[in-house]
Write an enzyme that holds these catalytic residues in place. Structure first.
Site, short mmCIF file in Angstrom:
data_model
loop_
_atom_site.label_atom_id
_atom_site.label_comp_id
_atom_site.label_asym_id
_atom_site.label_seq_id
_atom_site.Cartn_x
_atom_site.Cartn_y
_atom_site.Cartn_z
N GLY A 113 42.59 52.04 34.48
CA GLY A 113 42.25 51.18 35.62
C GLY A 113 41.38 52.36 36.40
O GLY A 113 40.46 53.14 35.68
N ASP B 289 42.65 54.62 38.14
CA ASP B 289 43.16 56.23 37.97
C ASP B 289 42.35 56.80 37.05
O ASP B 289 41.82 58.05 37.17
CB ASP B 289 44.54 55.93 37.67
N THR C 259 46.80 45.65 42.03
CA THR C 259 46.37 44.20 41.49
C THR C 259 45.82 44.19 40.01
O THR C 259 45.31 43.31 39.65
CB THR C 259 45.43 43.49 42.42
N VAL D 96 46.81 46.78 36.71
CA VAL D 96 47.81 46.71 35.69
C VAL D 96 49.15 46.33 36.20
O VAL D 96 50.08 45.98 35.64
CB VAL D 96 47.85 48.19 34.95
P1 ADP Z 1 47.30 49.26 39.61
O1 ADP Z 1 47.99 50.13 38.50
O2 ADP Z 1 47.50 49.61 40.97
O3 ADP Z 1 47.30 47.85 39.44
P2 ADP Z 1 44.67 49.41 38.40
O4 ADP Z 1 43.58 50.50 38.27
O5 ADP Z 1 45.07 48.70 37.16
O6 ADP Z 1 45.87 49.70 39.45
O7 ADP Z 1 43.92 48.29 39.02
C1 ADP Z 1 43.54 48.51 40.67
C2 ADP Z 1 42.19 47.54 40.63
O8 ADP Z 1 41.17 48.64 40.64
C3 ADP Z 1 41.84 46.50 39.94
O9 ADP Z 1 41.13 45.66 40.76
C4 ADP Z 1 40.78 47.09 39.03
O10 ADP Z 1 39.88 45.94 38.73
C5 ADP Z 1 40.26 48.11 39.94
N1 ADP Z 1 39.33 49.13 39.57
C6 ADP Z 1 39.33 49.53 38.15
N2 ADP Z 1 38.23 50.62 38.26
C7 ADP Z 1 37.72 50.54 39.33
C8 ADP Z 1 36.62 51.42 39.89
N3 ADP Z 1 36.06 52.54 39.29
N4 ADP Z 1 36.33 51.32 41.21
C9 ADP Z 1 37.04 50.43 42.02
N5 ADP Z 1 38.01 49.78 41.41
C10 ADP Z 1 38.35 49.75 40.08
#
Ligand code: ADP
Length: 174
Positions: free
Chosen positions: A36, A38, A122, A124
């Site tokens: 995601g 991260d 929102t 994973v």
């Molecule tokens: P968590 O584990 O807190 O749920 P995730 O990374 O899986 O974190 O998802 C959090 C949100 O970030 C999701 O809506 C995902 O679609 C979004 N996301 C993923 N990559 C990016 C990015 N490069 N920029 C902004 N949002 C992103």
């Protein structure tokens, strides 16, 4: 005095491209990197961010820590850990609010002017976007009421549907 609402922006986009004082990472409690947003932040920012994360060691759910921005345009990355959603009865709402608040407190204490949040928890972590968007916006709104810094908070939503959900929650604010 600028209205609080004017200090919050909602846009669709990739947070790794943001030119803000700090972008916020939705990290895990071991600060170990992951998928995601991260994964995207560490890929774009290069290895120094992870080196700093290793030295810090970890971050409990609801807390936040800060590192440099490595190769990112953003000067800093604030890593916060939102809750894994397990039905809503395990304090998830308060933990999510705390993750936003902890990040805002770090930005304020460092006198950062601009910061960008992704939609924490929102992806994973499974938090329903509608509920999460209300908590996110309410928490930021309340914080900005009593703090001059950061002066601007931008939400970087990764899909049109997330942007629309956040826009609906934004309209409920004032
Ligand atoms: P968590 O584990 O807190 O749920 P995730 O990374 O899986 O974190 O998802 C959090 C949100 O970030 C999701 O809506 C995902 O679609 C979004 N996301 C993923 N990559 C990016 C990015 N490069 N920029 C902004 N949002 C992103």
């Amino acid at each position: 005095m600028m209205k609080i609402i004017e200090r919050i922006e909602l846009v669709m986009g990739d947070i790794t491209l943001e030119d803000a004082d700090a972008i916020v990472n939705a990290a895990n409690s071991r600060l170990a990197g992951g998928g995601g947003v991260d994964g995207a932040i560490h890929r774009a920012g290069g290895p120094t961010i992870m080196e700093e994360c290793r030295k810090i060691g970890g971050c409990p759910t609801g807390s936040a820590v800060i590192t440099s921005g490595g190769r990112l345009k953003a000067r800093f990355v604030i890593h916060t850990v939102g809750p894994v959603y397990r039905g809503g009865g395990r304090g998830e709402a308060e933990l999510l609010a705390r993750a936003y608040r902890s990040s805002l407190e770090i930005a304020r204490d460092r006198a950062l002017q601009t910061m960008a949040f992704p939609s924490i928890s929102t992806g994973v972590y499974g938090y329903p976007v509608k509920e999460a968007s209300r908590i996110a916006l309410k928490t930021v709104y309340e914080f900005l009421k009593t703090n001059d810094m950061p002066s601007l908070v931008r939400f970087l939503l990764f899909s049109q549907s997330d942007l629309e959900t956040y826009m609906a929650a934004f309209k409920e604010l004032a």
